[in-house]
Scaffold this active site. Sequence first.
Site, PDB file in Angstrom:
ATOM      1  N   ARG A  17      -4.495   2.895  -9.112  1.00  0.00           N
ATOM      2  CA  ARG A  17      -5.802   2.488  -8.580  1.00  0.00           C
ATOM      3  C   ARG A  17      -6.018   2.918  -7.129  1.00  0.00           C
ATOM      4  O   ARG A  17      -7.131   2.822  -6.613  1.00  0.00           O
ATOM      5  CB  ARG A  17      -5.969   0.970  -8.716  1.00  0.00           C
ATOM      6  CG  ARG A  17      -6.296   0.528 -10.134  1.00  0.00           C
ATOM      7  CD  ARG A  17      -6.377  -0.969 -10.239  1.00  0.00           C
ATOM      8  NE  ARG A  17      -5.057  -1.593 -10.272  1.00  0.00           N
ATOM      9  CZ  ARG A  17      -4.842  -2.908 -10.244  1.00  0.00           C
ATOM     10  NH1 ARG A  17      -5.881  -3.739 -10.161  1.00  0.00           N
ATOM     11  NH2 ARG A  17      -3.627  -3.402 -10.291  1.00  0.00           N
ATOM     12  N   GLN A  76      14.319   2.902 -10.876  1.00  0.00           N
ATOM     13  CA  GLN A  76      13.801   2.541 -12.186  1.00  0.00           C
ATOM     14  C   GLN A  76      13.079   3.775 -12.717  1.00  0.00           C
ATOM     15  O   GLN A  76      11.940   4.053 -12.348  1.00  0.00           O
ATOM     16  CB  GLN A  76      12.824   1.356 -12.102  1.00  0.00           C
ATOM     17  CG  GLN A  76      12.312   0.896 -13.463  1.00  0.00           C
ATOM     18  CD  GLN A  76      11.212  -0.148 -13.354  1.00  0.00           C
ATOM     19  OE1 GLN A  76      10.530  -0.238 -12.327  1.00  0.00           O
ATOM     20  NE2 GLN A  76      11.030  -0.928 -14.415  1.00  0.00           N
ATOM     21  N   GLY A  81       8.191  -2.897 -16.740  1.00  0.00           N
ATOM     22  CA  GLY A  81       7.916  -4.255 -16.312  1.00  0.00           C
ATOM     23  C   GLY A  81       8.840  -4.736 -15.218  1.00  0.00           C
ATOM     24  O   GLY A  81       9.869  -4.124 -14.911  1.00  0.00           O
ATOM     25  N   ASP A 105       4.251  -4.281  -1.946  1.00  0.00           N
ATOM     26  CA  ASP A 105       2.879  -4.104  -1.474  1.00  0.00           C
ATOM     27  C   ASP A 105       2.282  -5.405  -0.949  1.00  0.00           C
ATOM     28  O   ASP A 105       1.095  -5.680  -1.111  1.00  0.00           O
ATOM     29  CB  ASP A 105       1.999  -3.538  -2.588  1.00  0.00           C
ATOM     30  CG  ASP A 105       1.888  -4.468  -3.787  1.00  0.00           C
ATOM     31  OD1 ASP A 105       2.643  -5.459  -3.845  1.00  0.00           O
ATOM     32  OD2 ASP A 105       1.041  -4.204  -4.672  1.00  0.00           O
ATOM     33  N   ASN A 228      -3.761  -2.895  -4.122  1.00  0.00           N
ATOM     34  CA  ASN A 228      -3.832  -2.106  -5.348  1.00  0.00           C
ATOM     35  C   ASN A 228      -4.871  -1.001  -5.288  1.00  0.00           C
ATOM     36  O   ASN A 228      -4.928  -0.161  -6.188  1.00  0.00           O
ATOM     37  CB  ASN A 228      -4.123  -3.030  -6.538  1.00  0.00           C
ATOM     38  CG  ASN A 228      -2.969  -3.952  -6.841  1.00  0.00           C
ATOM     39  OD1 ASN A 228      -1.856  -3.501  -7.100  1.00  0.00           O
ATOM     40  ND2 ASN A 228      -3.216  -5.250  -6.777  1.00  0.00           N
ATOM     41  N   ASN A 379      -0.214  19.396  44.969  1.00  0.00           N
ATOM     42  CA  ASN A 379      -1.558  19.376  44.401  1.00  0.00           C
ATOM     43  C   ASN A 379      -1.842  20.699  43.706  1.00  0.00           C
ATOM     44  O   ASN A 379      -1.681  21.770  44.292  1.00  0.00           O
ATOM     45  CB  ASN A 379      -2.602  19.147  45.497  1.00  0.00           C
ATOM     46  CG  ASN A 379      -3.997  18.999  44.917  1.00  0.00           C
ATOM     47  OD1 ASN A 379      -4.414  17.909  44.540  1.00  0.00           O
ATOM     48  ND2 ASN A 379      -4.734  20.089  44.859  1.00  0.00           N
TER      49      ASN A 379
END
Length: 461
Positions: A17, A76, A81, A105, A228, A379
Amino acid sequence: MNKGCGTLILAAGKGTRMKSNLPKVLHLMLEEPLISYPISASHEAGLDDVCVLVGNEGKAVESYLKKNEDVTVAWQTEQKGTGHAVLCAESFWKEFDSVLVMPGDVPLISPETLREFKSQYDASGSVCSVLTFDVDDPTGYGRIVRCNDKVSIVEEKDASADIKKIREVNSGIYLFNTNELAIAIKSLTNDNAAGEYYLTDVLTILQDRGLKVSALKIGVPDEFNGVNNQLQLAQVTEIARKKIVEKLMLEKGLRCMDPGTVWIGPRVKIGNNVTIYPSVQLWGDTVVDDEVFIGSFSVLRSCYIQKCANLKGSVRMNNGSVGPRASAGPFAFMREGAVLLENAHIGRFVEIKNSVVGESSMVPHLSYVGDTTIGTHTNLGAGTITCNYDGVNKNKTVIGDHCLIGSSTMLVAPVTVGDWVSTGAGSVITQDVPSDALGIARAKQQNIENWAQLHRKDIKK
């Protein structure tokens, strides 16, 4: 031998998303990746052993973590899940007595909330505690269902109409006894609407074995705001920005004419009695000492601004340093390695790169100074340029003390100018100038009489 409590941060999701090729946890909030915030909160809460579970676009996340964070990385490779995710990191968390599990997140989570959660978990006698909060609109959250001293979490997809009315929801943050977690997690099934292995089902498995599970309501709802999509990222960023500015105003006496336009990153350090005008951005490891003034539209990244320095506005700085009572701007650009020493000054439309401007020296306007060392009380006139690049190498220019470099002087590096040297305006200096000398390098002036009259005749033709 098992030891203490570890932290497992779940950062393997796809983040579809976000509509971006960048992994969700690498999107920036106040110029810092989202994943850095829960890591930092864990460390500040005293939970030093952290593992981040990566998956989708995991190589990019792993690369960031190895370069920037003191964490372990686990993988993973298939997203099945949250329960499956935690199981994938078992080799990490089995070394501890307990493990804190949280999503990657939740950038607003505070170390104070994590410390209190750990303290209440330890005192509860539970083998699992879930951190909860109340929300006006619980849509999308797993609901906390309390019944006969038991706690369960029902996901939105599986919730009945009555359960969807419950306002107490799951933050996605848990503490587990790792011995019991190791047994329960292997009993998970994916018999649900999503076909996934839910970590939330571990609570039911533990309670069915007669073990205690608790739901602890701690912290404020803003802390648990997840990210998300890009709109949610902007919303949590604004919350974080406001908290940082307000905290500095209350604790450090930071003076802001318009706090709503000031952006300060989480690693920035601010001293006392600092004044910041509207539309200023401070990022990275920037340090601002006491009594500094920063004018509007200035942007600083990983810079050191020392006591009583004055950035007059529209100053851009990257990895530079401004000494005590030194000043810059307006409309000055200090690139990497630019240093102003005490009482030095650079002014309008001046660019400094990898150079040191010595004490009480000045580059007032319309100049470029690169790969240069300038002594004290010197300068540089308007339009001075150090020609540091020959097409192959960046060459060094050295300018001594008490020098007066005439306007539009070009110093062709490598070149050294001694102390008490002056150069004639418009000179192109290609050779070293010894101390106390006047360096002039320009063609002899020639006046052509009546040139304008002849020119006008040509125009009339």
